[in-house]
Design a protein around this motif. Structure first.
Motif, PDB file in Angstrom:
ATOM      1  N   GLN A   9       0.933  -1.222  -0.163  1.00 51.55           N
ATOM      2  CA  GLN A   9      -0.160  -0.010  -0.086  1.00 51.55           C
ATOM      3  C   GLN A   9       0.784   1.217   0.076  1.00 51.55           C
ATOM      4  O   GLN A   9       0.649   2.306  -0.839  1.00 51.55           O
ATOM      5  CB  GLN A   9      -1.108   0.039   1.238  1.00 51.55           C
ATOM      6  CG  GLN A   9      -1.722  -1.099   1.439  1.00 51.55           C
ATOM      7  CD  GLN A   9      -2.895  -1.250  -0.111  1.00 51.55           C
ATOM      8  OE1 GLN A   9      -3.298  -0.520  -0.513  1.00 51.55           O
ATOM      9  NE2 GLN A   9      -2.908  -2.586  -0.246  1.00 51.55           N
ATOM     10  N   LYS A  31       2.267   1.943  -3.545  1.00 50.55           N
ATOM     11  CA  LYS A  31       1.252   2.438  -4.407  1.00 50.55           C
ATOM     12  C   LYS A  31       1.172   3.966  -4.113  1.00 50.55           C
ATOM     13  O   LYS A  31       0.955   4.685  -5.094  1.00 50.55           O
ATOM     14  CB  LYS A  31       0.013   1.834  -4.012  1.00 50.55           C
ATOM     15  CG  LYS A  31      -0.248   0.328  -4.848  1.00 50.55           C
ATOM     16  CD  LYS A  31      -1.322  -0.185  -4.755  1.00 50.55           C
ATOM     17  CE  LYS A  31      -2.134  -0.571  -3.684  1.00 50.55           C
ATOM     18  NZ  LYS A  31      -3.202  -1.295  -3.714  1.00 50.55           N
ATOM     19  N   GLU A  32       0.875   4.211  -2.943  1.00 48.62           N
ATOM     20  CA  GLU A  32       1.125   5.988  -2.449  1.00 48.62           C
ATOM     21  C   GLU A  32       2.131   6.494  -3.072  1.00 48.62           C
ATOM     22  O   GLU A  32       1.780   7.867  -3.406  1.00 48.62           O
ATOM     23  CB  GLU A  32       0.570   5.877  -0.946  1.00 48.62           C
ATOM     24  CG  GLU A  32      -0.602   5.087  -0.483  1.00 48.62           C
ATOM     25  CD  GLU A  32      -0.924   5.402   1.118  1.00 48.62           C
ATOM     26  OE1 GLU A  32       0.236   5.968   1.573  1.00 48.62           O
ATOM     27  OE2 GLU A  32      -1.665   4.710   1.739  1.00 48.62           O
ATOM     28  N   SER A  53      -3.899   9.486 -12.328  1.00 52.13           N
ATOM     29  CA  SER A  53      -5.155   8.994 -11.855  1.00 52.13           C
ATOM     30  C   SER A  53      -5.490   7.715 -12.523  1.00 52.13           C
ATOM     31  O   SER A  53      -6.144   6.792 -11.980  1.00 52.13           O
ATOM     32  CB  SER A  53      -6.252   9.949 -12.136  1.00 52.13           C
ATOM     33  OG  SER A  53      -6.343  10.292 -13.432  1.00 52.13           O
ATOM     34  N   ALA A  73      -3.752   5.168 -10.750  1.00 52.19           N
ATOM     35  CA  ALA A  73      -4.270   4.838  -9.261  1.00 52.19           C
ATOM     36  C   ALA A  73      -5.384   4.379  -9.455  1.00 52.19           C
ATOM     37  O   ALA A  73      -5.792   3.432  -8.483  1.00 52.19           O
ATOM     38  CB  ALA A  73      -4.371   6.318  -8.542  1.00 52.19           C
ATOM     39  N   SER A  99      -4.839   0.618  -9.541  1.00 53.77           N
ATOM     40  CA  SER A  99      -3.849  -0.086  -8.767  1.00 53.77           C
ATOM     41  C   SER A  99      -4.338  -0.369  -7.446  1.00 53.77           C
ATOM     42  O   SER A  99      -3.879  -1.251  -6.570  1.00 53.77           O
ATOM     43  CB  SER A  99      -2.660   0.852  -8.641  1.00 53.77           C
ATOM     44  OG  SER A  99      -3.079   1.834  -8.015  1.00 53.77           O
ATOM     45  N   ASP A 100      -5.832  -0.035  -7.062  1.00 56.17           N
ATOM     46  CA  ASP A 100      -6.411  -0.208  -5.860  1.00 56.17           C
ATOM     47  C   ASP A 100      -6.676  -1.590  -5.396  1.00 56.17           C
ATOM     48  O   ASP A 100      -6.644  -2.119  -4.362  1.00 56.17           O
ATOM     49  CB  ASP A 100      -7.730   0.376  -5.699  1.00 56.17           C
ATOM     50  CG  ASP A 100      -7.622   1.949  -5.523  1.00 56.17           C
ATOM     51  OD1 ASP A 100      -6.469   2.281  -5.217  1.00 56.17           O
ATOM     52  OD2 ASP A 100      -8.485   2.620  -5.958  1.00 56.17           O
ATOM     53  N   GLN A 136      -3.288  -6.609  -4.334  1.00 57.89           N
ATOM     54  CA  GLN A 136      -2.848  -6.965  -2.888  1.00 57.89           C
ATOM     55  C   GLN A 136      -1.926  -7.933  -2.865  1.00 57.89           C
ATOM     56  O   GLN A 136      -1.840  -8.898  -3.746  1.00 57.89           O
ATOM     57  CB  GLN A 136      -4.385  -7.567  -2.205  1.00 57.89           C
ATOM     58  CG  GLN A 136      -5.411  -6.426  -2.049  1.00 57.89           C
ATOM     59  CD  GLN A 136      -5.108  -5.443  -1.345  1.00 57.89           C
ATOM     60  OE1 GLN A 136      -4.402  -5.399  -0.368  1.00 57.89           O
ATOM     61  NE2 GLN A 136      -5.768  -4.110  -1.614  1.00 57.89           N
TER      62      GLN A 136
END
Length: 615
Positions: free
Chosen positions: A78, A81-82, A117, A120, A123-124, A127
């Motif tokens: 996570q 990704k951020e 965007s 993003a 990519s959520d 996991q």
């Protein structure tokens, strides 16, 4: 824990060596303080000004390979990704951004896009899950970024665990990156089980950066990557001298540091592997030893060695002429038949064009009063050339050497050095030959006077005695005396002919002997006894002269060594490290260099005056 950056301050990305110019793409770890760049190619320096790569119309695309396997924690994934926001496309040098996940089989999450965007949004769903297919993901990223057209290609790898699910090997991933001309930036999480040795090897072979970072410092690590991509530059070096070498050496010097490399002429070399410096091209000294100049020196040394071997073999085979036959050669009838040899040697220039050039050169030299001086010097050196011919050969040889040097080296500095050498060296050679002949003449003078005194005691006249002696003594004494006898037979006074010999040989001792002969002819007396006294005086003076030479040998050697040491060290330092010694050729360095040369010359002249003793 802050992100730990590992990498060189300067890295070459590509070298375009086509069309006689050199285009160099490179990146810097830190922002440069000056746009000035020096490119040293095969030991020759060129200066240029760097331009940011983005200003040339070539942007950077980035594909991130994210370790999303079960071996990576959810927090790591996570936070990674951020942190993609630190390399947001449209800001700085980055034009497009894409994402590849490696957990549970590698797949492309987001194709290279112009908006963060877009990445993003897809990519959520990434996991941690499954085995890590890292090398599969790197291969996919390289292929995906290559499909985006003409741009700088960069792959960022975030690794947390070892590869245990790839179908592709390390070598296949390496070939994919190399083939698609991509640079790789690796971020390894602290305490991970990733194969750091393989990842570091990947960076070494491809070029890029390697960082070790904690999860909480991913933003800083990505910012470092963005900084590297922003600090990419291009410098264009026109007019680079050509070369037939298969590999050429390159040293790129910037305000941030320097880097050595080698490249192939006529092609574009991309990546650390293709630009890796070879053992002989890793530095300026190596480039000199592998340059064309060194090849010419080797050929010249081999030619000299062959000539020396032939000369030595000839001395063994050819019969020496220093025995009884040589002493009796003047009494042979055939001796007089070689009188025309000199005349044949005088006409070495036969063609009409060369004869015209000789005539023009002779006329100009005579108008300026040079012809007589050259004639006297040639006679003293016993060179079978007319003064006009010698001047023509001298000027023609100098011009030819300059043209050849300019054609071979293409260097103005080398051509200027050859011009100076070609203008000065012939004069030094002729002067050296004249002095060597004079020294041999003076060494034979006492023996000649003793022989002449013996002939006078035997009842010969002075003219008959000189003729008899001229057939006994070695050259150059014999040749000069025979010439004086010939002139006397043609009507010239004998003492005037002998004075001409003293003038030609520039011999003060012989001039004294002629003066003694003239005085005796005017006032009378025992000429044989007078000549013996003169000969004994010359022997004693020569002995004293040699004693002085032995006592001053140390001083002369010191003067020679101290005189040659500074320029010799300067040349050696220029060959080994021209960048270091180049400081002397700009600014205050020129003043210091000039002052050093003046002081060196003063010291050399002072030492020469100290050790020069007239006898």
């Amino acid at each position: 824990m802050r992100a730990s950056r590992i990498g060189l301050p300067v890295q070459l990305r590509a070298v375009d060596a086509r069309d006689g110019a050199l285009g160099i793409d490179y990146l810097l770890r830190d922002k440069p303080t000056s746009p000035g760049v020096t490119a040293t190619v095969d030991g020759r320096r060129y200066r240029g000004t760097a331009t940011p790569l983005a200003d040339t119309g070539l942007s950077s695309n980035v594909m991130v390979v994210l370790d999303s396997s079960a071996g990576a924690s959810n927090g790591t994934v996570q936070l990674a990704k951020e942190s993609l926001a630190s390399i947001e496309p449209g800001k700085g040098a980055i034009a497009r951004l894409g994402l590849v996940r490696t957990g549970g089989g590698a797949s492309i999450v987001a194709q290279p896009a112009k908006e963060l965007s877009q990445v993003a949004a897809v990519s959520d769903g990434v996991q941690p899950a499954g085995e890590n297919a890292l090398w599969d993901g790197v291969t996919m990223a390289a292929r995906a970024i290559a499909a985006e057209g003409d741009a700088q290609r960069n792959v960022v790898i975030v690794a947390s665990s070892a590869d245990n699910g790839s179908a592709a090997s390390f070598s296949e991933a390496l070939d994919a990156l190399r083939g698609d001309e991509a640079m790789v930036h690796v971020i390894v999480t602290a305490g991970s089980t990733a194969d750091t040795a393989a990842l570091q090897d990947l960076v070494t072979r491809i070029g890029g950066s390697f960082q070790v970072s904690a999860d909480t410092d991913f933003t800083e690590a990505f910012t470092n990557v963005a900084s590297l991509l922003a600090n990419q530059y291009r410098v264009e070096i026109p007019g680079v001298a050509g070369s037939t070498a298969e590999l050429r050496s390159l040293r790129l010097s910037t305000s941030a540091g320097s880097v050595d490399a080698s490249f192939r002429p006529g092609v574009v070399s991309v990546g650390a592997d293709q630009l890796a410096p070879t053992p002989l091209a890793s530095g300026v000294a190596g480039s000199f030893w592998s340059s064309d100049t060194m090849k010419y020196l080797i050929v010249a040394m081999v030619a000299l060695g062959v000539a020396g071997a032939c000369y030595a073999l000839g001395n063994l085979v050819i019969k020496r002429r220093d025995g009884l036959d040589s002493a009796l050669r003047h009494y042979e009838e055939a001796y007089g038949q070689s009188a025309t040899a000199e005349e044949n040697e005088q006409a070495i220039l036969k063609s009409a064009l060369l004869q015209r050039a000789v005539a023009v050169t002779g006329t100009i030299a005579e108008e300026r009063g040079v012809l007589v001086r050259v004639e006297n010097l040639l006679e003293r050196a016993d060179l079978p050339l007319r003064a006009a011919e010698a001047l023509t050969l001298y000027l023609g040889g100098a011009l030819l050497s300059v043209v050849v040097t300019m054609f071979v080296s293409g260097s103005v500095l080398a051509t200027l050095a050859v011009v100076i050498l070609a203008l000065i060296l012939p004069g030094f050679v002729v002067d050296f030959m004249a002095k060597r002949r004079k020294k041999k003449f003076n060494a034979l003078l006492p023996d000649m006077l003793q022989l002449l005194a013996g002939t006078l005691r035997a009842g010969y006249s002075i003219g008959q005695g000189i003729e008899a002696v001229s057939k006994e003594v070695d050259e150059p004494m014999g040749k000069e005396l025979r010439r004086a006898v010939t002139e006397a037979r043609l009507g010239r006074q004998l003492d005037e002919a002998l004075e001409a010999v003293a003038f030609r040989m520039d011999s003060e001792d012989f001039e004294w002997a002629v003066m003694a002969i003239r005085i005796q002819r005017e006032v009378g007396g025992n000429l044989a006894e007078l000549l013996m006294t003169v000969a004994e005086t010359m022997v004693q003076r020569e002995r004293l002269r040699r004693d002085v030479a032995a006592l001053t040998a140390e001083g002369r050697m010191s003067a020679i060594i101290l005189g040659l040491l500074p320029p010799g060290l300067g040349v050696a330092m220029y060959v080994m490290n021209p960048e270091y010694i180049s400081k002397l050729f700009s600014g205050i360095g020129l003043f210091l260099l000039g002052a050093s040369i003046v002081m060196m010359l003063v010291g050399f002249v002072w030492m020469k005056k100290t050790i020069t003793i007239e006898v």
